[in-house]
Design a protein around this motif. Sequence first.
Motif, short mmCIF file in Angstrom:
data_model
loop_
_atom_site.label_atom_id
_atom_site.label_comp_id
_atom_site.label_asym_id
_atom_site.label_seq_id
_atom_site.Cartn_x
_atom_site.Cartn_y
_atom_site.Cartn_z
N VAL A 53 1.81 -5.88 7.14
CA VAL A 53 2.54 -3.96 6.91
C VAL A 53 1.82 -3.23 6.87
CG1 VAL A 53 2.92 -2.65 4.40
CG2 VAL A 53 3.84 -5.86 5.18
N PHE A 54 1.95 -1.84 7.65
CA PHE A 54 1.56 -0.67 8.09
C PHE A 54 1.02 0.00 7.10
CE2 PHE A 54 1.10 3.48 9.60
CZ PHE A 54 0.05 3.47 10.61
N ASN A 55 0.05 0.64 6.87
CA ASN A 55 -0.17 1.49 5.84
C ASN A 55 -0.47 2.97 5.84
OD1 ASN A 55 -0.99 2.65 3.19
ND2 ASN A 55 -3.50 0.85 3.35
N ASP A 56 0.39 3.93 4.90
CA ASP A 56 0.45 4.56 5.68
C ASP A 56 -1.16 5.79 5.03
OD1 ASP A 56 2.01 5.25 7.51
OD2 ASP A 56 3.54 5.74 5.70
N ALA A 57 -1.73 4.51 4.52
CA ALA A 57 -3.25 5.41 3.76
C ALA A 57 -4.51 6.06 4.72
CB ALA A 57 -3.32 4.06 2.83
N ILE A 58 -3.87 5.63 6.05
CA ILE A 58 -5.26 6.04 7.41
C ILE A 58 -5.03 7.50 7.34
CG2 ILE A 58 -5.71 3.61 7.49
CD1 ILE A 58 -4.23 4.42 9.66
N PHE A 59 -3.74 7.63 7.21
CA PHE A 59 -3.53 9.36 7.76
C PHE A 59 -3.18 10.14 5.61
CE2 PHE A 59 -0.63 6.90 10.58
CZ PHE A 59 -1.84 6.98 11.71
N ASN A 60 -3.90 9.85 5.22
CA ASN A 60 -4.37 11.77 4.18
C ASN A 60 -4.86 11.98 4.09
OD1 ASN A 60 -6.51 10.07 3.51
ND2 ASN A 60 -5.29 9.03 1.68
N PHE A 61 -4.53 12.75 3.59
CA PHE A 61 -6.04 14.81 4.19
C PHE A 61 -7.33 13.67 2.95
CE2 PHE A 61 -8.15 17.14 0.90
CZ PHE A 61 -8.11 17.96 1.76
N ARG A 62 -7.45 13.05 2.93
CA ARG A 62 -8.98 12.87 2.04
C ARG A 62 -9.66 12.24 3.77
NH1 ARG A 62 -10.09 7.72 -1.34
NH2 ARG A 62 -10.22 6.81 0.81
N ARG A 63 -8.99 11.50 4.23
CA ARG A 63 -9.74 10.61 5.86
C ARG A 63 -10.04 12.07 6.28
NH1 ARG A 63 -7.38 6.01 3.53
NH2 ARG A 63 -9.38 4.92 2.32
N LEU A 64 -8.40 12.38 6.82
CA LEU A 64 -8.35 13.15 8.40
C LEU A 64 -8.86 14.76 8.07
CD1 LEU A 64 -4.53 12.14 9.39
CD2 LEU A 64 -7.47 11.30 9.97
N THR A 65 -9.49 15.33 7.13
CA THR A 65 -9.99 15.73 6.67
C THR A 65 -11.75 16.53 5.98
OG1 THR A 65 -7.39 17.35 7.19
CG2 THR A 65 -8.87 18.68 6.12
N LEU A 66 -11.31 16.51 4.30
CA LEU A 66 -11.88 16.09 3.77
C LEU A 66 -13.22 15.63 4.18
CD1 LEU A 66 -12.59 17.45 1.31
CD2 LEU A 66 -12.21 15.70 0.15
N ALA A 67 -13.01 14.37 4.52
CA ALA A 67 -14.40 13.79 5.22
C ALA A 67 -15.11 14.15 5.75
CB ALA A 67 -14.33 12.02 5.22
N PRO A 68 -14.45 14.65 7.48
CA PRO A 68 -15.34 15.19 8.48
C PRO A 68 -15.55 16.21 8.26
CG PRO A 68 -13.46 14.36 8.90
CD PRO A 68 -13.04 13.76 7.55
N ILE A 69 -14.82 17.08 7.06
CA ILE A 69 -16.05 18.37 7.31
C ILE A 69 -16.75 18.10 6.85
CG2 ILE A 69 -15.10 20.90 5.33
CD1 ILE A 69 -11.82 20.19 6.33
N LEU A 70 -17.09 17.25 5.08
CA LEU A 70 -17.89 17.12 4.69
C LEU A 70 -18.84 17.29 5.55
CD1 LEU A 70 -16.78 15.56 1.38
CD2 LEU A 70 -17.81 17.35 1.73
#
Length: 89
Positions: A53-70
Amino acid sequence: MNREEKNKQNVEQEDNKTMPFGRDNYLWVIIGLAFLLIGFLLMIGGGSDDPDVFNDAIFNFRRLTLAPILVLIGFGIQIYAIMKKPKNK
């Protein structure tokens, strides 16, 4: 070399043994490490319990935007902490 010249050299060497960073520099290093730690912790996870089962949670805002900015802010703070001149007393 006489005794007076040796004493002058020893005093000059002791004066040159100051710490390269001040208390503020170390404080900024700790703040930068905290940003890095929080950023990397926000990136982890997102795995699926079922490998079919593929989980779309890897493409959420927290992982793609917020974390790299921090993480980038944390690296910027580290650079600032290293380059900042310590206050002389």
